[in-house]
Design an enzyme around this catalytic site. Structure first.
Site, PDB file in Angstrom:
ATOM      1  N   SER A 150       1.079  -1.044   0.054  1.00 37.81           N
ATOM      2  CA  SER A 150       0.216  -0.140   0.076  1.00 37.81           C
ATOM      3  C   SER A 150       0.711   1.378   0.004  1.00 37.81           C
ATOM      4  O   SER A 150       1.656   1.201  -0.763  1.00 37.81           O
ATOM      5  CB  SER A 150      -0.668  -0.242   1.681  1.00 37.81           C
ATOM      6  OG  SER A 150      -1.894   0.877   0.929  1.00 37.81           O
ATOM      7  N   ASP A 228      -9.911  -5.917  -3.375  1.00 36.21           N
ATOM      8  CA  ASP A 228      -9.452  -4.761  -2.444  1.00 36.21           C
ATOM      9  C   ASP A 228     -10.281  -2.989  -2.374  1.00 36.21           C
ATOM     10  O   ASP A 228     -10.662  -2.250  -3.465  1.00 36.21           O
ATOM     11  CB  ASP A 228      -8.100  -4.350  -2.894  1.00 36.21           C
ATOM     12  CG  ASP A 228      -6.940  -3.382  -2.139  1.00 36.21           C
ATOM     13  OD1 ASP A 228      -7.849  -2.562  -1.472  1.00 36.21           O
ATOM     14  OD2 ASP A 228      -6.505  -3.852  -1.794  1.00 36.21           O
ATOM     15  N   HIS A 261      -7.547  -5.970   0.835  1.00 36.85           N
ATOM     16  CA  HIS A 261      -5.980  -5.169   0.910  1.00 36.85           C
ATOM     17  C   HIS A 261      -5.403  -5.573   2.280  1.00 36.85           C
ATOM     18  O   HIS A 261      -4.429  -5.319   2.628  1.00 36.85           O
ATOM     19  CB  HIS A 261      -6.744  -3.740   1.081  1.00 36.85           C
ATOM     20  CG  HIS A 261      -6.027  -2.500   0.919  1.00 36.85           C
ATOM     21  ND1 HIS A 261      -4.580  -2.569  -0.107  1.00 36.85           N
ATOM     22  CD2 HIS A 261      -5.364  -2.061   2.139  1.00 36.85           C
ATOM     23  CE1 HIS A 261      -4.351  -1.409   0.033  1.00 36.85           C
ATOM     24  NE2 HIS A 261      -3.921  -1.065   0.644  1.00 36.85           N
TER      25      HIS A 261
END
Length: 284
Positions: A150, A228, A261
């Site tokens: 991320s 996600d 995620h």
């Protein structure tokens, strides 16, 4: 500078060290976890640097990613830095989960009051590695690769593209690939770097790869889950792929159905990333 060992945990035949040290760059104490595998095929052990995402500490990846198992198998060390200075006592740094504490975005801030402490680019890629190399002589910081998740995936791509001679390879899990055009990037870049879009481009993987002039031809590996929640709004890996037309190597973007995620996603594909880096570190 010396590191204080807060814990030493035996894991997969190696040692997970939980460390604290004083940083001259952030002007705060910083936590970092280091995993040293039991054996290596080299006289000195290669290193993989893992950059975590928003809200994370060094504990998240070392507790949940399962990277240590593969590091032990292939013979590379792991370094898990923190994601921001902590306790800088800047007004507003703890107001939002996606800004300030836990959200250093791996940039060197240019705007007051953030520029005093929020210098995570220099901390991660320069100070931390230099100090660890002095403390751990058995680790080879000249044979190092980088990965992240991320915000940390963004940081990994930026580090690799800005310092191609420093890192043998790069990979990323669900990276913020084009921060200049998404809400997370606009919020954090605006505060840390001001309104100059040229400054933003210095930390935007999509902008950096357009002008990449290194001679590296290694594959850039990216995994992105299609379930996600941040994929379309914040991450935009396709922008990075489309901007990489002149990159000499391959950008291997793997879109995987059903994954979100979280660290459930990361741990599902960590083996492939470990093999990717082991190859470029000379361990396969």
């Amino acid at each position: 500078m010396s590191f204080k060992t807060n814990a030493s945990i035996t894991q997969f035949g190696g040692q997970l060290l939980k460390l604290t040290h004083e940083s001259k760059v952030t002007k705060t104490p910083m936590n970092v976890n280091v995993f040293i595998p039991p054996t290596s095929k080299h006289s000195k052990t290669p290193v993989l640097l893992y950059l975590s995402g928003l809200t994370c500490t060094p504990e998240n990846a070392s507790d949940k990613s399962f990277f240590q198992y593969w590091a032990s198998k292939y013979g590379f060390a792991l370094v898990f830095p923190d994601t921001s200075p902590r306790g800088a006592k800047i007004k507003g740094e703890d107001d939002d989960w996606d800004f300030g504490t836990g959200a250093g975005f791996y940039v060197n801030a240019t705007q007051s009051p953030w520029s005093t402490n929020y210098n995570m680019y220099s901390y991660v890629h320069e100070e931390l590695l230099e100090e660890l190399s002095k403390e751990f002589k058995q680790l080879d910081f000249d044979n190092i690769s980088i990965t992240g998740h991320s915000m940390g995936g963004m940081g990994a791509l930026v580090g690799f593209l800005r310092k191609p001679r420093d890192y043998k390879s790069v990979s990323a899990f669900a990276p913020i690939s084009n921060p200049s055009v998404v809400p997370w990037g606009e919020k954090n870049f605006g505060a840390y770097l001001g309104n100059d879009q040229n400054k933003w481009a210095e930390y935007d993987p999509t902008e950096l790869i357009k002008h990449f002039n290194g001679d590296d031809s290694s594959t850039i590996l990216i995994h992105q889950g299609l379930k996600d929640n941040f994929y379309e709004r914040e991450l935009k890996p396709e922008n990075f792929v489309n901007a990489a037309k002149s990159y000499k190597g391959e950008v291997d973007l793997k879109l995987v159905d059903g994954y979100d995620h979280s660290y459930y996603f990361i741990s599902s594909f960590v083996e492939e990333h470990a093999k990717h880096h082991a190859k470029y570190l000379g361990l396969l």
